[in-house]
Design an enzyme around this catalytic site. Structure first.
Site, PDB file in Angstrom:
ATOM      1  CE  LYS A  79      -4.047   1.833   2.576  1.00 38.41           C
ATOM      2  NZ  LYS A  79      -4.971   1.542   3.701  1.00 38.41           N
ATOM      3  CB  SER A 154      -8.214   3.557   2.907  1.00 34.56           C
ATOM      4  OG  SER A 154      -7.373   2.826   3.791  1.00 34.56           O
ATOM      5  CB  SER A 178      -8.499   0.523   5.493  1.00 34.11           C
ATOM      6  OG  SER A 178      -9.136   1.760   5.660  1.00 34.11           O
TER       7      SER A 178
END
Ligand SMILES: [Zn+2]
Lengths: 486, 477
Positions: A79, A154, A178
């Site tokens: 990420k 997210s 997330s």
């Protein structure tokens, strides 16, 4: 026959050991897939193909020398909030658009030591604030099952990349859902480990007391393989817990017969979506057929979790994000009049709307005169929620609940209505508030063919039990084997 | 109307740990700007603090030395404010649940002994330094000091005069230096003091409006700044005006205080528990270990010096102001057990030379053994006090033993009765008119005769014997 990019990490690792393929071949296959579909999906902020191939070559040398570890040579995406020395790490924010960390996060160090091939960094909501990957400065990621839909957030880039074959496995981070939400929305598996199980050193902080790194993959077996690498005590993270972590792969084939699963009524009372209801009912059916029994239970303070989260997370964020001021690194406004004006303009121009909203919320909640009414009260609620779960786990081995109240929604649908957007996380946030491990796995599809995930929650440091339960589920179902047609 | 001052002090002391409070960078002073830094103290995205246990132990030691209660569970908080010398734009400090609370320090002034209460002693991290270019509107940031561990010591508003404030500060500094946890250097800023000052009519219980005083970087400046501020406030009140609550800066050039623009510094620090650092537990066993490691502290030592050695309290105060000096004194006394004489020599000759050469006692060229040997020679009458001073200076300059210097220069005292009688008779014979005057009653001339004997012997004559012999010889006349 499947292309290499479609296999699981576990299967590819076997193929590498038997020399059926090489890391370079796997990596090239994934890179070609990225070339083919990335423009449609936008899973990545940065792809570094040359470097990935170099890492693959090095992995092949290690494997040839018999120096390989279980996942040596497997391509991964991280990420965009995990520091990777010398590689752009932006948190999908303009304010860090050009930031190249001078150090490796602990997870990146562990990946490198394993000999994993890092493809690049995956798109996300700006500073991990969002449930749809729409707040990214680089534009939204699209759901591989329907590009009009959001992938969840997210860690939307990380989940969509696994679903689309743009990575074999990925790492995400989970502050209020997330990892689990995008995993559910993209039809893949994702786990948020216990708070303190994976080092946060080098994870750009959103809400420090809630953030946790975890794996996203195609099945429970790959989740276990990644947990084996990333779980562990790190002296660089004071909140990391020193303890022995098991080999999670050992739990993959353990029978679940006789286990007790709790069904908290507060989770199911709110469930309105018929597709989600059906998927949950099917899931119960499957577990029952495996010899699992169910207990109804209550988590009385669950209703306050969302409100308390939106005090604690923004409060911590308002302080964590104070360092982005245009003085030392990252974006600095071009025109300003004096130091204070430079701060104001750099932050005003560098942060997006949702980030600013949360900074303002947090700043307000921590202000003198409001602290007791907001932050302190939220902290107390957090303790109550943790106690609720503790009591619940006296009666059951794990909890089963939905991951999200609905299937994926349309891009843009909730962008103007933050409350509706925040409600997307109503089933995932309580797990972060209590610091528990939670896992989302594919549970079925909506009538429109969009993935729906189920969520399993266990007591602190009982990740192995989640691996066991999801592996058992995946032996009985094929939802996790389905792939979007792109 | 009579007024009294109410003063509370806030002291920041840099801890002498090898590494910073939350990262492993060195705390060494004087390196190239920004060279003693790492991603952690630079506040890079993603970094996390890890507490330096040594800094925690130092803080607990100071708290124990100041009679504080240790909070077994304490925690760090973030103090949020924006400034370029603070890379995270928050400082890791303590707010609720500091390491220690409720202590006191005993001070002694011309008004006698008093106990000054301590509200708390907590740990925090230091900020960096801004260096302003005088010629351009540009400032540079040096983050070498960022993250160096500090302790903050907050006193109760128990102090009533600048003199007391000075005594309190000196006492705290002495304790810190005794514990070896701070070098106590006010000029270089490793020991800093801010003050809250208000005045009220004598006998009144309620507190007046206070001002905060900053920028006093010596003990003298603290006393002067406080005196100016007290006088200023009393004058305002006498003129029927109001005190404005504000921060004021002391100007050492003028000895006055002036208002800082108050608005820019009106902060809401939005304290909250630092989620990156779990609550700290100071185990009772650790507290006991640290307590057992505490050295004898200045107050105890001073008292012991008075009782054990019979030296005046003032002398004991000077000798115990530094642990090394006290040690030097004690070692000398062990070898030459006349404490008053040792104390006199240290406080006059030794201190004079140390001050002149800017030596610390730890780099004193005369060892305790050497000083004891010299004093023994004086005591035995081998050399006169006057010659001993010459020998002392030579010892200080060369590091040689007293005996070697005395031999080299032929300085051994003449204590031979026959030799001295002969010299005395010769002197009296050579000065008949003075002898006459003496015998007529001008006994002050004794000094003159002694001087003459000393002149003849180049100062080597034993002065006590010379006096005795002259007296006897004059009596015979
Ligand atoms: Zn450092």
């Amino acid at each position: 026959m499947l292309a290499l990019y479609e296999y699981t990490a576990g299967r590819l690792a076997e193929m590498l050991r038997t020399k059926e393929t090489s890391s370079v071949e796997i990596t090239r296959s994934v890179l070609e897939r990225i070339d083919a579909v990335e423009e449609k999906l936008r899973c990545y902020v940065t792809v570094s193909p040359e470097e990935a191939v170099k890492m693959a070559e090095e992995a092949d040398r290690r494997l040839a020398a018999g120096d390989g570890k279980p996942l040596t040579g497997i391509p991964i995406a991280i990420k965009d909030n995990m520091c990777w020395k010398g590689h752009r790490t932006t948190c999908a924010s303009k304010i860090l658009h050009n930031f190249h960390p001078p150090y490796d996060s602990t997870v990146v160090r562990l990946l490198k030591e394993e000999g994993i091939v890092i493809l690049g960094s995956a798109n996300m909501d700006e500073f991990a604030m969002g449930s749809s990957t729409e707040t990214s400065h680089w534009g939204p990621t699209r759901n591989p099952w329907n590009v009009e839909m959001i992938p969840g957030g997210s860690s939307g880039g990380s989940a969509a990349a696994v679903a689309a074959g743009e990575a074999v496995v990925t790492l995400g981070s989970d502050t209020g859902g997330s990892i689990r939400l995008p995993a559910a929305f993209c039809g893949v598996s994702g786990m948020k480990p216990t708070y303190g199980a994976v080092s946060r050193y080098g994870l750009v902080a959103y809400a420090s007391s809630l953030d946790q790194i975890g794996p996203i993959a195609r099945d429970a077996r790959d989740i276990a393989l990644l947990l084996n690498i990333i779980c562990g005590h790190d002296p660089k993270d004071s909140t990391s817990v020193p303890r022995d972590y098991p080999n999670f792969s050992n739990s993959l084939d353990k029978p679940v017969k006789g286990m007790k699963i709790g069904l908290p009524r507060e989770f199911f009372d709110k469930l309105e979506d018929p597709d989600v209801n059906r998927v949950m009912k099917d899931a119960r059916q499957i577990y029952r057929s495996l010899g699992v029994s169910f207990v109804d239970l209550s988590l009385p303070h669950l209703d306050y979790a969302l409100a308390a989260y939106y005090i604690i997370a923004p409060s911590e964020a308002s302080s964590n994000l104070a360092r982005y001021d245009g003085v030392k690194y990252g974006f600095r406004a071009e025109n300003f009049d004096g130091m204070i004006d430079m701060y104001c303009r750099s932050r005003a121009e560098g942060f997006g709307a949702e980030v600013k909203r949360r900074i303002m919320l947090g700043t307000y909640a921590l202000s003198s005169g409001y602290y007791d009414a907001y932050y302190l009260k939220a902290a107390k609620i957090r303790t109550l929620i943790t106690n609720d779960f503790r009591k619940a786990f006296e009666e059951c081995d794990a909890i089963l609940c939905p991951t999200a109240p609905s299937p994926p929604f349309r891009i843009g649908e909730k962008m103007d209505d933050p409350i509706q957007m925040y409600l997307t996380d109503v089933f995932t946030i309580p797990v972060n508030m209590a610091g528990l491990p939670g896992m989302a796995i594919p549970g079925g599809f909506s009538s429109d063919g969009l993935p729906i995930g189920i969520q399993l929650v266990a007591s602190h440091f009982e990740e192995a039990r989640l691996v066991q339960l999801s592996s058992a589920f995946q032996k009985e179902t094929d939802h996790h084997l389905k792939r979007p047609s792109l | 109307m009579d007024y009294e001052a109410v003063i509370g002090l806030e002291i920041h002391a840099q801890l002498l740990t090898d590494s910073k409070a939350f990262c492993s960078c060195t705390t060494r002073f004087g390196a190239e700007p920004n060279s003693n830094t790492c991603p952690i103290c630079l506040g890079m995205p993603g970094v996390l603090p890890v507490l330096n246990r040594k800094a925690l132990e130092f803080t607990v030691k100071m708290a124990l030395a100041c009679n504080c209660r240790i909070n077994e569970f304490n925690r760090f908080a973030r103090k949020n404010y924006y400034y370029p010398d603070l890379p995270k734009n928050y400082q890791i400090s303590q707010y609720e649940l500091p390491i220690s609370e409720n202590g006191f320090v005993e001070i002694e002034t011309s008004q006698g002994k008093r106990r000054i209460g301590l509200t708390r002693i907590h740990m925090e991290e230091d900020a960096g330094k801004l260096i302003h270019d005088e010629t351009k509107p540009v400032s540079y940031v040096d983050l070498n000091r960022t993250g160096v561990p500090l302790i903050e010591i907050v006193s109760e508003p128990d102090i009533r005069s600048p003199e007391e404030a000075g005594a309190f500060l000196r006492e705290l500094r002495a304790v810190l230096v005794y514990l070896g946890i701070c070098d106590g250097n006010m000029e270089e800023g490793s020991f800093r003091c801010d003050a809250n000052v208000s005045v009220r009519p004598k006998g009144e219980q309620a507190l007046g409006i206070k001002t905060e005083l900053k920028n006093m970087n010596s003990f003298r400046f603290v006393e002067r700044g406080l005196q100016f501020e007290i006088d200023r406030q009393i004058e305002l009140l006498k003129a029927g005006e109001r005190i404005v609550q504000e921060t004021r800066l002391f100007d050492s050039a003028t000895g006055t205080t002036a208002s800082m623009r108050s608005k820019e510094y009106a902060h809401d620090y939005r304290y909250f528990p630092d989620p990156d650092l779990l609550p700290i537990r100071v185990e009772p066993a650790l507290v006991e270990r640290l307590r057992s490691e505490l050295p004898e502290l200045p107050t105890e030592k001073k008292l012991r010096f008075v009782n054990e050695f019979g030296i005046p309290a003032y002398d004991a105060g000077v000798l115990t102001a530094s642990r090394e000096l006290a040690l030097y004194f004690e070692e000398t006394v062990k070898l030459f057990p006349k404490p008053k004489m040792v104390s006199n020599w240290i406080m006059t000759e030794l201190m004079r030379r140390l001050k002149g050469e800017e030596h610390g006692i730890d780099s004193c060229p005369i060892s305790a053994e050497q000083l004891a040997a010299l004093l023994r020679l004086v005591d035995e009458g081998s050399i006169s006090g006057k010659i001993a001073k010459t020998v002392f200076d030579e010892m200080f300059d060369t590091g040689k033993d007293s005996s070697a210097i005395i031999e080299e220069k032929g300085l051994v005292q003449i204590s031979d009765q026959g030799e001295l009688v002969e010299i005395a008779r010769k002197v009296l014979e050579d000065n008949p008119s003075e002898v006459e005057k003496y015998l007529e009653g001008k006994t002050k001339l004794m000094g003159f005769f002694v001087g003459q004997v000393m002149k003849v012997t180049q100062g080597k004559a034993n002065p006590a014997m010379v006096n005795q012999i002259l007296m006897e010889e004059l009596k015979k006349r």
